[in-house]
Design an enzyme around this catalytic site. Structure first.
Site, PDB file in Angstrom:
ATOM      1  N   HIS A 181       7.892   6.502   5.755  1.00  0.00           N
ATOM      2  CA  HIS A 181       7.039   7.427   6.504  1.00  0.00           C
ATOM      3  C   HIS A 181       5.965   6.657   7.253  1.00  0.00           C
ATOM      4  O   HIS A 181       5.638   5.519   6.916  1.00  0.00           O
ATOM      5  CB  HIS A 181       6.389   8.446   5.568  1.00  0.00           C
ATOM      6  CG  HIS A 181       5.549   7.825   4.504  1.00  0.00           C
ATOM      7  ND1 HIS A 181       6.085   7.306   3.342  1.00  0.00           N
ATOM      8  CD2 HIS A 181       4.216   7.603   4.427  1.00  0.00           C
ATOM      9  CE1 HIS A 181       5.120   6.807   2.601  1.00  0.00           C
ATOM     10  NE2 HIS A 181       3.976   6.959   3.233  1.00  0.00           N
TER      11      HIS A 181
ATOM     12  N   HIS B  24       1.954   7.218   8.899  1.00  0.00           N
ATOM     13  CA  HIS B  24       0.756   8.051   8.978  1.00  0.00           C
ATOM     14  C   HIS B  24       0.281   8.127  10.424  1.00  0.00           C
ATOM     15  O   HIS B  24       0.228   7.105  11.116  1.00  0.00           O
ATOM     16  CB  HIS B  24      -0.390   7.437   8.160  1.00  0.00           C
ATOM     17  CG  HIS B  24      -0.138   7.363   6.694  1.00  0.00           C
ATOM     18  ND1 HIS B  24      -0.719   8.230   5.798  1.00  0.00           N
ATOM     19  CD2 HIS B  24       0.626   6.516   5.955  1.00  0.00           C
ATOM     20  CE1 HIS B  24      -0.332   7.923   4.570  1.00  0.00           C
ATOM     21  NE2 HIS B  24       0.483   6.879   4.638  1.00  0.00           N
TER      22      HIS B  24
ATOM     23  N   GLY C 113       0.790  -1.227   0.000  1.00  0.00           N
ATOM     24  CA  GLY C 113       0.000   0.000   0.000  1.00  0.00           C
ATOM     25  C   GLY C 113       0.823   1.278   0.000  1.00  0.00           C
ATOM     26  O   GLY C 113       0.274   2.370   0.148  1.00  0.00           O
ATOM     27  N   GLN C 114       2.139   1.155  -0.196  1.00  0.00           N
ATOM     28  CA  GLN C 114       3.008   2.347  -0.179  1.00  0.00           C
ATOM     29  C   GLN C 114       2.985   3.027  -1.547  1.00  0.00           C
ATOM     30  O   GLN C 114       3.176   2.371  -2.570  1.00  0.00           O
ATOM     31  CB  GLN C 114       4.447   1.932   0.163  1.00  0.00           C
ATOM     32  CG  GLN C 114       5.409   3.100   0.332  1.00  0.00           C
ATOM     33  CD  GLN C 114       6.821   2.640   0.718  1.00  0.00           C
ATOM     34  OE1 GLN C 114       7.183   1.475   0.511  1.00  0.00           O
ATOM     35  NE2 GLN C 114       7.610   3.539   1.259  1.00  0.00           N
ATOM     36  N   THR C 115       2.744   4.336  -1.547  1.00  0.00           N
ATOM     37  CA  THR C 115       2.733   5.078  -2.812  1.00  0.00           C
ATOM     38  C   THR C 115       3.912   6.032  -2.940  1.00  0.00           C
ATOM     39  O   THR C 115       4.246   6.441  -4.047  1.00  0.00           O
ATOM     40  CB  THR C 115       1.420   5.878  -2.984  1.00  0.00           C
ATOM     41  OG1 THR C 115       1.276   6.789  -1.894  1.00  0.00           O
ATOM     42  CG2 THR C 115       0.215   4.952  -3.042  1.00  0.00           C
ATOM     43  N   VAL C 116       4.526   6.424  -1.829  1.00  0.00           N
ATOM     44  CA  VAL C 116       5.741   7.248  -1.880  1.00  0.00           C
ATOM     45  C   VAL C 116       6.864   6.417  -1.266  1.00  0.00           C
ATOM     46  O   VAL C 116       6.818   6.085  -0.074  1.00  0.00           O
ATOM     47  CB  VAL C 116       5.561   8.578  -1.122  1.00  0.00           C
ATOM     48  CG1 VAL C 116       6.868   9.368  -1.141  1.00  0.00           C
ATOM     49  CG2 VAL C 116       4.438   9.404  -1.748  1.00  0.00           C
TER      50      VAL C 116
HETATM   51  P1  5GP Z   1       1.623   5.944   1.379  1.00  0.00           P
HETATM   52  O1  5GP Z   1       0.493   5.607   0.437  1.00  0.00           O
HETATM   53  O2  5GP Z   1       2.953   5.813   0.674  1.00  0.00           O
HETATM   54  O3  5GP Z   1       1.575   5.247   2.689  1.00  0.00           O
HETATM   55  O4  5GP Z   1       1.401   7.487   1.729  1.00  0.00           O
HETATM   56  C1  5GP Z   1       1.832   8.520   0.915  1.00  0.00           C
HETATM   57  C2  5GP Z   1       1.068   9.749   1.318  1.00  0.00           C
HETATM   58  O5  5GP Z   1       1.743  10.884   0.808  1.00  0.00           O
HETATM   59  C3  5GP Z   1      -0.368   9.821   0.761  1.00  0.00           C
HETATM   60  O6  5GP Z   1      -1.306   9.778   1.839  1.00  0.00           O
HETATM   61  C4  5GP Z   1      -0.411  11.154   0.002  1.00  0.00           C
HETATM   62  O7  5GP Z   1      -1.603  11.877   0.221  1.00  0.00           O
HETATM   63  C5  5GP Z   1       0.799  11.882   0.538  1.00  0.00           C
HETATM   64  N1  5GP Z   1       1.414  12.777  -0.407  1.00  0.00           N
HETATM   65  C6  5GP Z   1       1.724  12.515  -1.703  1.00  0.00           C
HETATM   66  N2  5GP Z   1       2.303  13.584  -2.282  1.00  0.00           N
HETATM   67  C7  5GP Z   1       2.364  14.548  -1.318  1.00  0.00           C
HETATM   68  C8  5GP Z   1       2.863  15.891  -1.324  1.00  0.00           C
HETATM   69  O8  5GP Z   1       3.366  16.408  -2.309  1.00  0.00           O
HETATM   70  N3  5GP Z   1       2.754  16.574  -0.159  1.00  0.00           N
HETATM   71  C9  5GP Z   1       2.195  16.020   0.972  1.00  0.00           C
HETATM   72  N4  5GP Z   1       2.131  16.790   2.047  1.00  0.00           N
HETATM   73  N5  5GP Z   1       1.718  14.776   0.992  1.00  0.00           N
HETATM   74  C10 5GP Z   1       1.801  14.035  -0.144  1.00  0.00           C
END
Ligand code: 5GP
Ligand code: ZN
Length: 145
Positions: free
Chosen positions: A108, A110, A101-104
Site C-alpha cells: 500500500h 500513503h 516501517g511497514q505494519t500491514v
Molecule cells: P504502514 O505502517 O504499513 O505503512 O501503514 C499501515 C496503515 O494501515 C497504518 O497507517 C494504519 O493506521 C492503517 N490501518 C491499520 N489497520 C487498519 C484498518 O483496519 N482499517 C484502515 N482503514 N486502516 C488501517
C-alpha cells in the site's frame, strides 16, 4: 521498528479482509487492481491508503502493472485530496518490511496531506561517501537490473 506488524497470509490480512468487505472501511475509490480508503489513523485529515486488490506483501512482490496502477490511483486521489482538503503540502509514503516501517504486510501507499508542524518526521542522515562509492553502487545496480 513498529510494535505491531500484520504478517497474515494472503486473504487473511487486514487489507484483504477490507477488500473482501469482511471488515468496514471508508472507501474512496476502487478499480480492478487497486482500492483507496481512509487510513484509520488519520495522521492528518484526508490521509488515504492506496492498496493493491491482490495480496502482495511488498514493492518487490507486486507486478510492474500493479505498481503502476497503485501510482495512478495515488495520483488521482492526491488531486482529490488537494481539491477537497487544500493542504499546503502532500507526501506519498510507501513502506516495505518492519524495518522499513511497514505494519500491514499487504502492499500500500500513503497519500498524506501535510501542514506546518504536523508532527510527521523521517530522519534523513546524509553520508556523502564520494564519487567512487556512488559509481560502485550504480554498477552493482546496473548488473542487477
Ligand atoms: P504502514 O505502517 O504499513 O505503512 O501503514 C499501515 C496503515 O494501515 C497504518 O497507517 C494504519 O493506521 C492503517 N490501518 C491499520 N489497520 C487498519 C484498518 O483496519 N482499517 C484502515 N482503514 N486502516 C488501517
Ligand atoms: Zn492482504
Amino acid at each position: 521498528m513498529p510494535m505491531f506488524v500484520d504478517t497474515s497470509p494472503p486473504g487473511e490480512c487486514i487489507f484483504c479482509r477490507l477488500a473482501a468487505r469482511e471488515i468496514p472501511a471508508a472507501l474512496v475509490f476502487e478499480d480492478d487492481q487497486t482500492l483507496a480508503f481512509m487510513d484509520i489513523g488519520q495522521v492528518t485529515p484526508g490521509h488515504v491508503l492506496v492498496a493493491t486488490r491482490r495480496h502482495a506483501a511488498t514493492l518487490t512482490d507486486v507486478t510492474p502493472e500493479e505498481a503502476a496502477a497503485v501510482m495512478q490511483t495515488a495520483h488521482r486521489v492526491a488531486r482529490a485530496v488537494q481539491a477537497a482538503f487544500d493542504p499546503p503540502g502532500l507526501t506519498l509514503l510507501q513502506a516495505n518490511g518492519a524495518v522499513g516501517g511497514q505494519t500491514v504486510g499487504h502492499f500500500h501507499m500513503h497519500v498524506v496531506p501535510r501542514h506546518a508542524d504536523d508532527g510527521i518526521a523521517l530522519t534523513w542522515p546524509r553520508k556523502e561517501p564520494g564519487a567512487a562509492v556512488l559509481q560502485d553502487y550504480a554498477a552493482r545496480l546496473r548488473a542487477a537490473l
